[in-house]
Design a protein around this motif. Structure first.
Motif, short mmCIF file in Angstrom:
data_model
loop_
_atom_site.label_atom_id
_atom_site.label_comp_id
_atom_site.label_asym_id
_atom_site.label_seq_id
_atom_site.Cartn_x
_atom_site.Cartn_y
_atom_site.Cartn_z
N GLY A 116 -1.87 13.47 -5.54
CA GLY A 116 -0.77 13.82 -4.67
C GLY A 116 -1.00 13.53 -3.20
N SER A 117 0.10 13.53 -2.44
CA SER A 117 0.08 13.36 -0.99
C SER A 117 -0.57 12.05 -0.56
N GLU A 118 -0.41 11.01 -1.36
CA GLU A 118 -0.89 9.68 -0.99
C GLU A 118 0.32 8.78 -0.72
N THR A 119 0.06 7.62 -0.20
CA THR A 119 1.14 6.67 0.08
C THR A 119 1.16 5.56 -0.97
N VAL A 120 2.34 4.97 -1.10
CA VAL A 120 2.50 3.80 -1.97
C VAL A 120 2.98 2.66 -1.08
N GLN A 121 2.22 1.61 -1.06
CA GLN A 121 2.57 0.43 -0.28
C GLN A 121 3.21 -0.61 -1.19
N VAL A 122 4.30 -1.18 -0.74
CA VAL A 122 5.03 -2.19 -1.52
C VAL A 122 4.83 -3.54 -0.85
N TYR A 123 4.19 -4.46 -1.55
CA TYR A 123 3.93 -5.79 -1.01
C TYR A 123 4.76 -6.84 -1.74
N ARG A 124 5.26 -7.77 -0.98
CA ARG A 124 5.82 -8.98 -1.57
C ARG A 124 4.66 -9.89 -1.94
N ILE A 125 4.76 -10.56 -3.09
CA ILE A 125 3.67 -11.40 -3.59
C ILE A 125 3.97 -12.86 -3.32
N ASP A 126 2.97 -13.59 -2.93
CA ASP A 126 3.07 -15.05 -2.78
C ASP A 126 3.26 -15.65 -4.17
N SER A 127 4.37 -16.33 -4.36
CA SER A 127 4.70 -16.87 -5.68
C SER A 127 3.71 -17.92 -6.17
N LEU A 128 3.02 -18.56 -5.23
CA LEU A 128 2.10 -19.62 -5.63
C LEU A 128 0.69 -19.10 -5.92
N PRO A 162 13.13 -4.75 -4.36
CA PRO A 162 14.07 -5.87 -4.29
C PRO A 162 14.19 -6.57 -5.64
N VAL A 163 15.39 -7.00 -5.95
CA VAL A 163 15.65 -7.73 -7.20
C VAL A 163 15.29 -9.20 -7.01
N GLY A 164 14.64 -9.78 -7.98
CA GLY A 164 14.35 -11.21 -7.95
C GLY A 164 13.14 -11.59 -7.13
N ILE A 165 12.39 -10.61 -6.63
CA ILE A 165 11.21 -10.89 -5.81
C ILE A 165 10.00 -10.21 -6.46
N PRO A 166 8.93 -10.95 -6.73
CA PRO A 166 7.73 -10.31 -7.31
C PRO A 166 7.07 -9.39 -6.29
N VAL A 167 6.76 -8.15 -6.68
CA VAL A 167 6.14 -7.20 -5.77
C VAL A 167 4.95 -6.53 -6.45
N ARG A 168 4.09 -5.95 -5.62
CA ARG A 168 2.93 -5.21 -6.11
C ARG A 168 2.91 -3.85 -5.41
N LEU A 169 2.71 -2.79 -6.19
CA LEU A 169 2.56 -1.45 -5.62
C LEU A 169 1.08 -1.15 -5.49
N VAL A 170 0.68 -0.63 -4.34
CA VAL A 170 -0.72 -0.33 -4.07
C VAL A 170 -0.84 1.10 -3.57
N SER A 171 -1.77 1.86 -4.13
CA SER A 171 -2.00 3.23 -3.69
C SER A 171 -3.49 3.52 -3.77
N PRO A 172 -4.05 4.25 -2.79
CA PRO A 172 -5.49 4.55 -2.81
C PRO A 172 -5.84 5.47 -3.97
N VAL A 173 -7.08 5.38 -4.43
CA VAL A 173 -7.55 6.22 -5.53
C VAL A 173 -8.84 6.93 -5.12
N PRO A 174 -9.18 8.03 -5.79
CA PRO A 174 -10.43 8.72 -5.48
C PRO A 174 -11.63 7.84 -5.78
N SER A 175 -12.67 8.01 -5.01
CA SER A 175 -13.90 7.27 -5.24
C SER A 175 -15.10 8.11 -4.83
N SER A 176 -16.12 8.12 -5.65
CA SER A 176 -17.32 8.87 -5.33
C SER A 176 -18.28 8.07 -4.46
#
Length: 558
Positions: free
Chosen positions: A39-51, A75-89
């Motif tokens: 919880g209480s993390e952010t989600v970043q939405v990136y557009r992906i380079d099609s090539l 967005p419709v018709g655009i490839p995207v990637r969702l990125v969110s930080p995760v716990p790490s020891s």
């Protein structure tokens, strides 16, 4: 792609695209909701380079709630990637670790109401699709073809995302709870080690490398096989937590993944090496995998008599560590470990005869506590941890001889429940929870007479004994064995009418066949014990040699 991409944490980010009514051909965005690993993390939405398949532009950053829930529009018709930080020891050593999920236009569809779900497979698909796409540089439109091929390859490993249903169920509170379970698994190490598996999958070869670089986390090399071991352990933890609201489809996916992920594991290459011997030589011992998957040896028959010694093998430091002694001096005890490192031990034999006394070891407080005794005082029984968190104890020897009585210990309520008895009474066999979710009890001495290689399956879901398994070509009593990460059962050592054995056989449940003539153990012995380490090797310890001497020898089969 920023940071490392993790496999395990994406488990129940069951992200649904909620598309009410008909999809408009002119719509520019679609609503999306899901859960972050914490919880209480952010989600970043990136557009992906099609090539290239890499992040091209940050479109927006969306916060998640305290429970990890988030909502956004893609967005419709655009490839995207969702990125969110995760716990790490080991954040400082590894840099930025992030969850990554891939959304391509081809997955949305047009027309009638549609929904998709992104679970733990999405990260592996993401990695795989980037890799496959890299094989076709400069070809316009090859990204979508690559993604379809990546889906097909990952489905071969993890199974379809839609098992028996057209549309996957939305994630509920129980699925959210699973996120927390996986996220905190063993101090966060499962995230890094799971990433080793995900990284290695990217080139379709499980060899512990990404390209020519060895996969490393927390400053040390991590075999990709560790990801398979921890994933299966984490699944057992989740299923044994008895999430009452956990959807049947969710349980199906978890169970299926635990079976299939082991198939990724490479098999041992056939090398035996000697390790430092146990401080206390003994036979008729119990060995289980305890905290951090360190094998723990409990009790047994020592030269000075029945022992209560408890010693643990530390692979990282290549040494034996002493743990608090068991409350009883006991031999031929049965037991197993919980996925969280707790150890359950029951029964056995000592100068007072057969016992049903049972204890639980708590690794955090380093102490043994008494729990309800087995109603059947016995020795030489089989004990197996079941996916629902119960512990099955069957067979063994009592004051009345070899028994077929079967009991379940239910830890949550600290009580025993009688289950159907086995068709055969059995003493000193080998047992394992097989990849199909059934328990296999094999070999030993049957009440009907004779040392055997025959085995029988028990179905814990149906509470019934089922068909016989193909018999081990080598009948053996007080041998040892363990289920390897690839789902193969290894059985070795013990004795029969020919004397003390040094042979090893393996059973592949996928093809229901035995393989004999494997490299023999370095020591000829019986009444020994075996456990699997995180790197997929088999540890064999203790036992009694052909002249009746208790030994402390430890050997490792790579």
């Amino acid at each position: 792609m920023k940071g490392q991409i993790i496999l395990l944490q994406a488990l129940w980010i069951a992200t649904s695209i909620l598309h009410s009514g008909q999809a408009s051909a002119t719509a520019t965005t679609l609503p999306l909701g899901g859960w972050t690993p914490r919880g209480s993390e952010t989600v970043q939405v990136y557009r992906i380079d099609s090539l290239t398949g890499k992040n091209e532009k940050l479109l927006e950053t969306v916060p998640s709630s305290r429970t990890g829930a988030f909502r956004l529009r893609i967005p419709v018709g655009i490839p995207v990637r969702l990125v969110s930080p995760v716990p790490s020891s080991c954040q400082n050593k590894n840099g930025s670790l992030a969850y990554s999920a891939l959304l391509l236009p081809g997955t949305f569809g047009n027309g009638a109401r549609r929904s998709i779900s992104i679970n733990f497979q999405s990260t592996a698909r993401d990695r795989m699709s980037v890799f496959i796409h890299s094989r076709y540089p400069g070809q316009k439109g090859s990204w979508h073809r690559a993604f379809k091929k990546a889906n097909w390859q990952i489905d071969l490993i993890f199974g379809s995302m839609h098992p028996g249903r057209r549309h996957p169920a939305r994630a509920g509170r129980a699925e959210q709870a699973v996120l927390g379970t996986i996220a905190g698994w063993r101090g966060g190490n499962a995230w890094e080690w799971g990433a080793a598996l995900a990284s290695d999958l990217a080139d379709s070869t499980l060899d512990g490398k990404t390209g020519t670089k060895t996969v490393a986390f927390c400053g040390r090399a991590i075999p990709a096989i560790t990801g398979t071991v921890l994933w299966r352990s984490a699944v057992l933890t989740v299923l044994s937590a008895r999430h009452r609201g956990f959807s049947s489809q969710g349980a199906f996916r978890l169970d299926h993944s635990s079976r299939m992920v082991g198939l990724l594991a490479p098999r041992p290459d056939g090398r035996w090496v000697a390790l430092p011997p146990m401080p206390t030589p003994r036979d008729s011992l119990l060995i289980v995998n305890g905290m951090d998957n360190h094998p723990v040896v409990i009790g047994g028959e020592a030269p000075q008599g029945v022992s209560n010694a408890v010693e643990s093998w530390n692979p990282g430091r290549h040494r034996w560590d002493r743990l608090p002694s068991y409350p009883l001096s006991v031999s031929y005890a049965a037991g197993t470990a919980f996925p969280d490192g707790r150890i359950f031990v029951t029964g056995g034999f000592n100068s007072d005869g057969f016992t049903g006394a049972s204890y639980l070891y708590l690794p955090k407080s380093r102490r043994w506590i008494g729990v309800a005794s087995d109603p059947v005082p016995r020795a030489g029984a089989a004990a197996v941890f079941l996916p629902d968190g119960d512990i099955l104890v069957t067979g063994g020897e009592t004051g009345n001889g070899i028994t077929n009585l079967t009991e379940r210990f239910i830890p949550g309520v600290n009580r025993w429940v009688r289950d159907p008895g086995a068709p055969e009474g059995r003493l000193g066999g080998v047992s394992a929870l097989m990849p199909d979710g059934r328990v296999l009890v094999l070999g030993g001495l049957l009440k009907t007479g004779g040392i055997t290689g025959e085995g029988r399956y028990y179905n814990p879901k149906k509470h019934e004994w089922e068909e016989k398994a193909p018999p081990d070509p080598t009948a053996r009593l007080y041998g040892t064995g363990a289920l390897m990460p690839d789902g193969t059962l290894f059985v070795l050592d013990g004795f029969n009418r020919t004397g003390v054995l040094q042979s090893m056989d393996s059973y592949d449940p996928r093809i229901k066949r035995w393989k004999t003539g494997l490299p023999p153990d370095l020591i000829r012995r019986k009444e020994t014990g075996a456990a699997v380490l995180d790197d997929g090797s088999l540890l064999v310890v203790g036992g009694e040699d052909p002249v009746g001497t208790s030994v402390g020898n430890a050997t490792l089969f790579h």
